[in-house]
Motif scaffolding. Structure first.
Motif, PDB file in Angstrom:
ATOM      1  N   TRP A   1     145.716  49.592 -37.398  1.00 53.25           N
ATOM      2  CA  TRP A   1     145.635  49.795 -35.956  1.00 53.25           C
ATOM      3  C   TRP A   1     144.413  49.088 -35.375  1.00 53.25           C
ATOM      4  N   VAL A   2     143.267  49.207 -36.038  1.00 52.92           N
ATOM      5  CA  VAL A   2     142.061  48.539 -35.545  1.00 52.92           C
ATOM      6  C   VAL A   2     142.266  47.029 -35.529  1.00 52.92           C
ATOM      7  N   LEU A   3     142.947  46.499 -36.558  1.00 50.41           N
ATOM      8  CA  LEU A   3     143.246  45.067 -36.579  1.00 50.41           C
ATOM      9  C   LEU A   3     144.093  44.668 -35.380  1.00 50.41           C
ATOM     10  N   LEU A   4     145.145  45.430 -35.088  1.00 52.37           N
ATOM     11  CA  LEU A   4     146.022  45.092 -33.967  1.00 52.37           C
ATOM     12  C   LEU A   4     145.269  45.152 -32.638  1.00 52.37           C
ATOM     13  N   HIS A   5     144.440  46.178 -32.456  1.00 49.93           N
ATOM     14  CA  HIS A   5     143.650  46.260 -31.220  1.00 49.93           C
ATOM     15  C   HIS A   5     142.668  45.089 -31.121  1.00 49.93           C
ATOM     16  N   SER A   6     142.060  44.741 -32.235  1.00 52.22           N
ATOM     17  CA  SER A   6     141.089  43.641 -32.205  1.00 52.22           C
ATOM     18  C   SER A   6     141.769  42.316 -31.900  1.00 52.22           C
ATOM     19  N   LEU A   7     143.009  42.148 -32.327  1.00 49.10           N
ATOM     20  CA  LEU A   7     143.769  40.941 -31.985  1.00 49.10           C
ATOM     21  C   LEU A   7     144.114  40.933 -30.493  1.00 49.10           C
ATOM     22  N   SER A   8     144.506  42.102 -29.988  1.00 50.85           N
ATOM     23  CA  SER A   8     144.968  42.163 -28.599  1.00 50.85           C
ATOM     24  C   SER A   8     143.868  41.785 -27.612  1.00 50.85           C
ATOM     25  N   VAL A   9     142.621  42.167 -27.902  1.00 51.82           N
ATOM     26  CA  VAL A   9     141.542  41.888 -26.950  1.00 51.82           C
ATOM     27  C   VAL A   9     141.019  40.461 -27.077  1.00 51.82           C
ATOM     28  N   ARG A  10     141.523  39.704 -28.051  1.00 49.56           N
ATOM     29  CA  ARG A  10     141.052  38.337 -28.251  1.00 49.56           C
ATOM     30  C   ARG A  10     142.028  37.274 -27.752  1.00 49.56           C
ATOM     31  N   VAL A  11     143.245  37.656 -27.371  1.00 46.67           N
ATOM     32  CA  VAL A  11     144.213  36.666 -26.911  1.00 46.67           C
ATOM     33  C   VAL A  11     144.005  36.373 -25.430  1.00 46.67           C
TER      34      VAL A  11
ATOM     35  N   ASP B   1     145.576  35.021 -21.580  1.00 49.81           N
ATOM     36  CA  ASP B   1     146.754  35.380 -20.793  1.00 49.81           C
ATOM     37  C   ASP B   1     147.999  34.630 -21.271  1.00 49.81           C
ATOM     38  N   GLY B   2     147.864  33.332 -21.510  1.00 51.23           N
ATOM     39  CA  GLY B   2     149.020  32.536 -21.907  1.00 51.23           C
ATOM     40  C   GLY B   2     149.582  32.892 -23.267  1.00 51.23           C
ATOM     41  N   GLU B   3     148.786  33.585 -24.075  1.00 52.22           N
ATOM     42  CA  GLU B   3     149.226  33.971 -25.422  1.00 52.22           C
ATOM     43  C   GLU B   3     149.743  35.402 -25.497  1.00 52.22           C
ATOM     44  N   SER B   4     149.578  36.169 -24.442  1.00 49.53           N
ATOM     45  CA  SER B   4     149.763  37.617 -24.524  1.00 49.53           C
ATOM     46  C   SER B   4     151.165  38.011 -24.982  1.00 49.53           C
ATOM     47  N   HIS B   5     152.211  37.408 -24.400  1.00 45.11           N
ATOM     48  CA  HIS B   5     153.554  37.833 -24.796  1.00 45.11           C
ATOM     49  C   HIS B   5     153.909  37.334 -26.194  1.00 45.11           C
ATOM     50  N   LEU B   6     153.437  36.142 -26.528  1.00 50.19           N
ATOM     51  CA  LEU B   6     153.658  35.641 -27.888  1.00 50.19           C
ATOM     52  C   LEU B   6     152.993  36.556 -28.906  1.00 50.19           C
ATOM     53  N   ALA B   7     151.773  36.996 -28.606  1.00 53.53           N
ATOM     54  CA  ALA B   7     151.082  37.914 -29.506  1.00 53.53           C
ATOM     55  C   ALA B   7     151.850  39.228 -29.622  1.00 53.53           C
ATOM     56  N   PHE B   8     152.373  39.714 -28.503  1.00 56.05           N
ATOM     57  CA  PHE B   8     153.173  40.951 -28.500  1.00 56.05           C
ATOM     58  C   PHE B   8     154.402  40.817 -29.397  1.00 56.05           C
ATOM     59  N   THR B   9     155.179  39.774 -29.208  1.00 57.55           N
ATOM     60  CA  THR B   9     156.391  39.604 -30.021  1.00 57.55           C
ATOM     61  C   THR B   9     156.043  39.354 -31.481  1.00 57.55           C
ATOM     62  N   THR B  10     154.944  38.665 -31.732  1.00 57.43           N
ATOM     63  CA  THR B  10     154.530  38.395 -33.107  1.00 57.43           C
ATOM     64  C   THR B  10     154.184  39.684 -33.842  1.00 57.43           C
ATOM     65  N   ILE B  11     153.434  40.563 -33.181  1.00 59.76           N
ATOM     66  CA  ILE B  11     153.071  41.838 -33.804  1.00 59.76           C
ATOM     67  C   ILE B  11     154.295  42.716 -33.993  1.00 59.76           C
ATOM     68  N   CYS B  12     155.160  42.762 -32.978  1.00 53.41           N
ATOM     69  CA  CYS B  12     156.382  43.580 -33.101  1.00 53.41           C
ATOM     70  C   CYS B  12     157.247  43.097 -34.251  1.00 53.41           C
TER      71      CYS B  12
ATOM     72  N   SER C   1     146.885  39.190 -20.473  1.00 57.73           N
ATOM     73  CA  SER C   1     146.426  39.847 -21.694  1.00 57.73           C
ATOM     74  C   SER C   1     146.066  41.307 -21.418  1.00 57.73           C
ATOM     75  N   ARG C   2     145.613  41.595 -20.210  1.00 55.80           N
ATOM     76  CA  ARG C   2     145.288  42.965 -19.833  1.00 55.80           C
ATOM     77  C   ARG C   2     146.492  43.878 -20.022  1.00 55.80           C
ATOM     78  N   ASP C   3     147.666  43.397 -19.609  1.00 55.67           N
ATOM     79  CA  ASP C   3     148.878  44.211 -19.728  1.00 55.67           C
ATOM     80  C   ASP C   3     149.220  44.478 -21.186  1.00 55.67           C
ATOM     81  N   PHE C   4     149.053  43.468 -22.028  1.00 54.80           N
ATOM     82  CA  PHE C   4     149.339  43.626 -23.456  1.00 54.80           C
ATOM     83  C   PHE C   4     148.339  44.590 -24.100  1.00 54.80           C
ATOM     84  N   ILE C   5     147.068  44.450 -23.760  1.00 54.86           N
ATOM     85  CA  ILE C   5     146.031  45.329 -24.313  1.00 54.86           C
ATOM     86  C   ILE C   5     146.317  46.782 -23.961  1.00 54.86           C
TER      87      ILE C   5
END
Length: 495
Positions: A297-307, A309-320, A350-354
């Protein structure tokens, strides 16, 4: 996917480390002292095999009255870091060498021992076959001065590693949020657990032979996310090395004989020091609680705050996709997948993904509060809570309802702007490695490195940065294998 009940029992300390906690050269009985006594015969071996990041060596003489008077102070600090009941294990190995014993004379001379007691500090590996000269500042080994009492020594240590340890710390209680909720510095220790969780996730994938043709693309995209945004440089480097040879790696893994499979499992995705076999920030009061799931969980949160805006949905689908394909807890995977499927519109910020990931985590905790209460499986030291608690972020709450010391998520009126700021600071700025970040390539390196990673247009932002790290990985591979031609990562379309 739980934060405090992973179903994965953390690996115990290695046999080698257990030997450190026992009487050196004795009958194997555990010593009453917490400081590890070393001599010239075992000095290098013990310091080389310790999982601790740092070491302190006290050079003393058994006839020295000042040394005898200092011993209780040194032992009091060592109790925090050494031994099976250490409050903060795996961080510092505290040792001593008796320079009055003739066999240790040359060893004490190598480290320029000129007075008793003398304390030296440094990365444990720097003491192995090492030396120290007070006239030269080229070594990472440092002399500890002004540490005449236990309080002074611990304060010196806290300054070196940006910690807030106290001589009053008790096992587990120091990590219990309700006992120390205001200590934001605790998250800095989670970098070790993020590394441990990254290794464990990769090890589980290999152990269960989970790399298949239908999920290879999901794994590659997750690795690309780690290469760019993992908070640990060691894990970014290790993941890049896997990506460079991924096709060969996966092909050999599928056809490997038993001996070769063991070799694959020995691949250190986060460097040779990981796994350490223990958890720090994510350590539960029982082996079966917290640990891997908390670290993930800490890894996923740490990834989310580092992406971006343009990467946010890609990061979301990648984690899912990664959780759907590779998380082995079936019920947890289904719940997480359902929450992923509930997202109907792409994330543009990215705010929305975080905030989505934060809210998802709280929904999991709220569900597990009820299940663990019914089954009696909750960790008594670390009950599930809605995050962040008011002690850590009072500004996050506009209005809250508390029942039985548990905050009910559905009853909270959150200030989402404040929650967003907190998450960025907590998992971004505060979650940082204690090791210095260094440049991967030499400053004078100007050789052209080309790596082609054609990905769908939606992945363009992450692909650009991923190419950079892929290029770096190619550089490492070329240097290590002494090859003179360029290497290219395969297109995801050809997988």
């Amino acid at each position: 996917m739980e934060t405090t009940s992973s179903g994965v029992i953390p690996a115990p300390f290695s046999a080698g480390y257990r030997s450190i906690l026992q009487s050196i050269g004795g009958d194997g009985a555990v010593k009453s002292d917490y400081v590890v006594e070393l001599n010239a015969a075992d000095f290098d071996a013990v310091l080389e095999e310790t999982p601790a990041t740092y070491a302190i060596v006290e050079f003393f003489a058994n006839w020295c009255p000042a040394c005898r008077n200092y011993k209780p102070h040194y032992e009091k600090v060592a109790k925090l870091f050494n031994g099976a009941d250490a409050v903060h294990p795996g961080i510092i190995l505290m040792t001593r060498v008796d320079c009055a014993v003739q066999v240790n004379t040359n060893l004490c001379d190598k480290f320029s021992v000129g007075h008793y007691p003398m304390l030296l500090w440094g990365p444990h590996s720097k003491f192995v076959s090492g030396s120290w000269d007070p006239e030269k500042n080229t070594s990472e080994i440092r002399s500890i001065n002004d540490a005449r009492t236990a309080d002074q020594l611990l304060n010196w240590i806290n300054k070196q590693i940006n910690s807030s340890y106290s001589l009053d710390d008790e096992k587990y209680e120091h990590e219990h949020l309700h006992a120390n909720a205001s200590d934001l510095g605790q998250i800095a220790r989670a970098i070790y657990d993020v590394e441990e969780a990254t290794f464990t996730a990769f090890d589980i994938i290999l152990e269960h032979k989970m790399i298949k043709s239908e999920n290879r693309a999901s794994l590659i995209k997750f690795f690309q996310l780690l290469v760019v945004h993992h908070p640990s440089r060691r894990c970014r480097k290790g993941t890049a090395e896997i990506l460079v040879d991924f096709d060969d790696f996966a092909a050999k893994k599928e056809t490997a004989v038993v001996g070769e499979q063991g070799a694959f499992r020995n691949f250190k995705i986060c460097g040779k020091d990981v796994p350490r076999g223990n958890w720090m920030f994510c350590r539960g009061s029982k082996n079966e609680t917290r640990g891997f799931s908390c670290g993930l969980w800490v890894l996923l949160h740490s990834l989310s705050v580092r992406v971006d805006d343009g990467e946010s949905h890609l990061a979301f689908t990648t984690i899912c996709d990664f959780i759907r394909s590779f998380f082995i807890c079936e019920e947890c995977r289904q719940h997480f997948s359902e929450m992923c499927s509930s997202v109907s519109n792409p994330f543009k910020k990215s705010r929305d993904f975080i905030l989505w990931l934060w809210n998802t985590h709280n929904k999991v905790n709220e569900r597990l509060m009820k299940e663990e209460a019914s089954a009696g499986t909750a960790d008594p030291k670390f009950p599930k809570i809605i995050w962040p608690p008011s002690q850590l972020c009072p500004s996050c709450y506009l209005r809250k309802t508390i029942k039985n010391d548990r905050i009910l998520n559905s009853k909270i009126n959150w200030d989402y702007d404040e929650v967003y700021k907190f998450l960025i600071g907590y998992y971004g700025e505060r979650l940082e490695t204690l090791h210095k970040e260094e440049s991967i390539l030499p400053e004078d390196e100007d050789e052209e490195l080309i790596v082609v990673v054609p990905i769908e247009a939606a992945a363009l932002a992450i692909a650009i940065v991923s190419c950079l790290f892929g290029a770096v990985a190619c550089y490492w591979r070329r240097r290590q294998k002494f090859l003179k031609h360029k290497y290219y990562l395969h297109s995801l379309k050809s997988i």
